[in-house]
Design a protein around this motif. Sequence first.
Motif, short mmCIF file in Angstrom:
data_model
loop_
_atom_site.label_atom_id
_atom_site.label_comp_id
_atom_site.label_asym_id
_atom_site.label_seq_id
_atom_site.Cartn_x
_atom_site.Cartn_y
_atom_site.Cartn_z
N CYS A 535 117.03 -51.41 -39.42
CA CYS A 535 117.77 -50.93 -39.30
C CYS A 535 118.08 -51.45 -37.63
O CYS A 535 119.36 -51.28 -37.35
CB CYS A 535 117.75 -49.91 -39.18
SG CYS A 535 118.87 -49.25 -41.07
N ASP A 538 119.32 -54.78 -36.61
CA ASP A 538 120.69 -54.86 -36.54
C ASP A 538 121.45 -54.47 -35.36
O ASP A 538 122.36 -54.85 -34.41
CB ASP A 538 121.60 -54.39 -37.68
CG ASP A 538 121.98 -54.60 -39.19
OD1 ASP A 538 120.99 -56.09 -39.31
OD2 ASP A 538 123.00 -54.52 -39.41
N GLN A 542 123.94 -56.43 -32.24
CA GLN A 542 124.31 -55.61 -32.11
C GLN A 542 124.37 -55.64 -30.35
O GLN A 542 125.00 -56.53 -29.89
CB GLN A 542 125.04 -54.45 -32.19
CG GLN A 542 126.02 -54.39 -31.67
CD GLN A 542 126.01 -52.38 -31.31
OE1 GLN A 542 124.86 -51.85 -31.69
NE2 GLN A 542 127.27 -52.10 -31.38
N PRO A 548 123.48 -60.52 -37.19
CA PRO A 548 122.58 -60.25 -37.63
C PRO A 548 121.63 -60.55 -39.00
O PRO A 548 120.65 -61.22 -38.82
CB PRO A 548 123.15 -59.01 -39.05
CG PRO A 548 124.49 -58.31 -38.37
CD PRO A 548 124.94 -59.57 -37.57
N GLY A 586 126.51 -55.60 -45.44
CA GLY A 586 124.80 -55.17 -44.23
C GLY A 586 123.41 -55.67 -45.60
O GLY A 586 123.37 -56.10 -46.74
N ASN A 705 122.84 -50.61 -42.79
CA ASN A 705 123.20 -51.85 -41.55
C ASN A 705 125.15 -52.11 -42.50
O ASN A 705 125.82 -51.93 -41.12
CB ASN A 705 122.93 -52.54 -41.99
CG ASN A 705 121.50 -52.80 -41.37
OD1 ASN A 705 120.74 -51.57 -40.66
ND2 ASN A 705 120.05 -53.26 -41.63
#
Length: 728
Positions: A535, A538, A542, A548, A586, A705
């Motif tokens: 997580c 990700d 960002q 990702p 995700g 995600n």
Amino acid sequence: MNKHVSPKMNRRAFVIGTAAVGTGLAIGLDLPFGGPAVVRAADGAPEVNAWVVVRPDDTVVIRIARSEMGQGSLTGLAQLVAEELECDWSKVTTEYPTPGQSVARKRVWGDFSTGGSRGIRSSQDYVRKGGATARVMLIEAAANEWKVPASECTVAKGVITHKASGKTTTYGKVAEAAAKLTPPADVKLKDPKDWTIAGKGLLRLDTADKTTGTMIYGIDVKLPGMLNAAIKDCPVFGGKLKSYDEAKITGMKGVKKVVKVGDTAVAVVADTWWHAKTALEALPIVWDEGENAKVSSESIAKWLAEGLDDAQPAYVGNKNGDVKAAIAGAAKKVEAVYNYPYQNHATMEPMNATALYTADKCEVWCGTQNGEAVFAAVLEASGLPAEKCDVYKVMPGGGFGRRGQTDYVRQAVMIAKQMPGTPIKLLWSREEDMAHGRYHPITQCKMTGAFDANNNLVALHYRLSGQSILFSLRPEALQNGMDPAAFQGVAQSGEAAFGYSVPNLLIEHAMRNPHVPPGFWRGVNVNHNAIYMECFMDELAQAAGQDPLEFRRKLMGNHPKHLAVLNAVAEKIGWDKPAPQGVYRGIAQVMGYGSYVAGAAEISVTDGNKIKVHRIVASTDPGYVVNPAQVERQIAGSFVYGLSALFYGGCTVKDGKIEQTNFDTYNSMRINEMPKVESVMVPSGGFWGGVGEPTIGVAAPAVLNAYFAATGKRIRSVPLRDQNITFA
């Protein structure tokens, strides 16, 4: 044939004891004095070696020391033995040896422990050799009878042929002679590319009996004259039993005896379990709960949060470069704190064991993940020597790591010891089972990432604060006080290694151990470490304004096997193509239990808090695949476990006690909530990895995600029920 023989519970089996582990197994039978050294099974069939018994009708009985608990190890291990044995798979059956007999025979069956996804990978070599050795001996026996060189003989599906003379025979006809031969010192194993039984998606050997209800689980054990026990332990871990008023339940229906069990528990023994439970509920009990009664989820969380402070001591599990200097000089910094709760194993069948104690013998029937650990517990609790004890394994109704412990077995023996000669079946209530688990360790994690001016990740600091399983269960395995298992999935090397290269890296663990005992919960430390790291990856992507998947790929050049499964799952999910309208994706990857895995999810979100998981995909590289159909089932089962934990799991503590004591407060996902599952197997060979646990770790981060992609909101605390997020 193709089935697993469960322990027999008829009167004869009870009386003679030695046959209680199932037809065909040579339990309690010694090598004969003088004459040919043939060990015979209970039905008289010869044992070719410890792994293989061949009956006159050509039935092949394969011994399986590891425990089957739904993961398919029993079938997979039988496939490996049968592959080397070159027998007829349709005539294969399996059974469990007992740890007592194994000890008596110098641990001939090796390790009985079943956990850490090691059932197949840790025993594949010697069980394959067991099958190959038996094959060589059976062929030699036929060749000796025909007076021809063994090298001129071939075998297929249990039929031995001497082509030159046209003679044929079967394993069943030469097993007696083979059992008298000296085993070869060394045997050559097949190249996996030549497998015909292993590597195939064969039907499981235990499915039929489970489907028809004829499989015997621990809760099903019945012995002549058996009584039933219900138990209550102090609801606060570390507390003790102070007193109880037995007079209040004197004369209640079916009650035979009230017994103290150690310093912490009391049990009622009755003719039926319901009578025992009813009386136990009516029994006035006073507990000495001690200082731990002051502990709460809030106090634990505060203590763990203090461990995130860099000024607090911590063990370093993975390090390179100078993280602090790199972060201090970075152009941009990203920071996040995540947490993961206690999780209960919540096996469908509560803990139970049946014990029969006399001054000369102590026997136990139970479902267990570690027959030898149970055997040791029986020795300790009974006070009897090894030659006077044994354990008969039956199918456990769920394990997930919980049945690797022996507390329930010790209790059963301690109760039986107070009623010599009477079989006692101890069965925990659901509430007792939920309140006295060995829980997934509770942790928090603070992560800091730093970028240079070109948005390159130059530093990553990962600081874990929380429990150590080894500190509680295996302190001898600590390394200078450090728990290496705490770094599963983020370790420097080994079977759960970190899959990214960062110039400056520091991964550390501030060990803090609350009073609630941790345990090996399916997937264990990989589960929370994968959430934290994947997580946060990700979040870093960002911050860098990058996709990702592409962000990860840039960090994985030195980790080709990690990258291969990530690419495989990305291709399968269609990452390079737009998702359907309203659907978001995700992705996550991790290494655990010797295998490389990745996961990708497609979800939609309504009203901001209702998640529909439409599809979830996994790719795995376990080195070799023994049964591809079973790997697919394991992946699907892993997602059930991982998603249930994400949405519904989580145990809280109040007044020192676990609050969730039944399925009304500790839920599991339902069939209508289950997404479509797809799997991609990319076995690269050269190593043996696990299957049952690794994929669990990528389920939650893939969904979390995807949730961010859909809503723009980061979820850093699970379960989702506490965030008012549910399945749609």
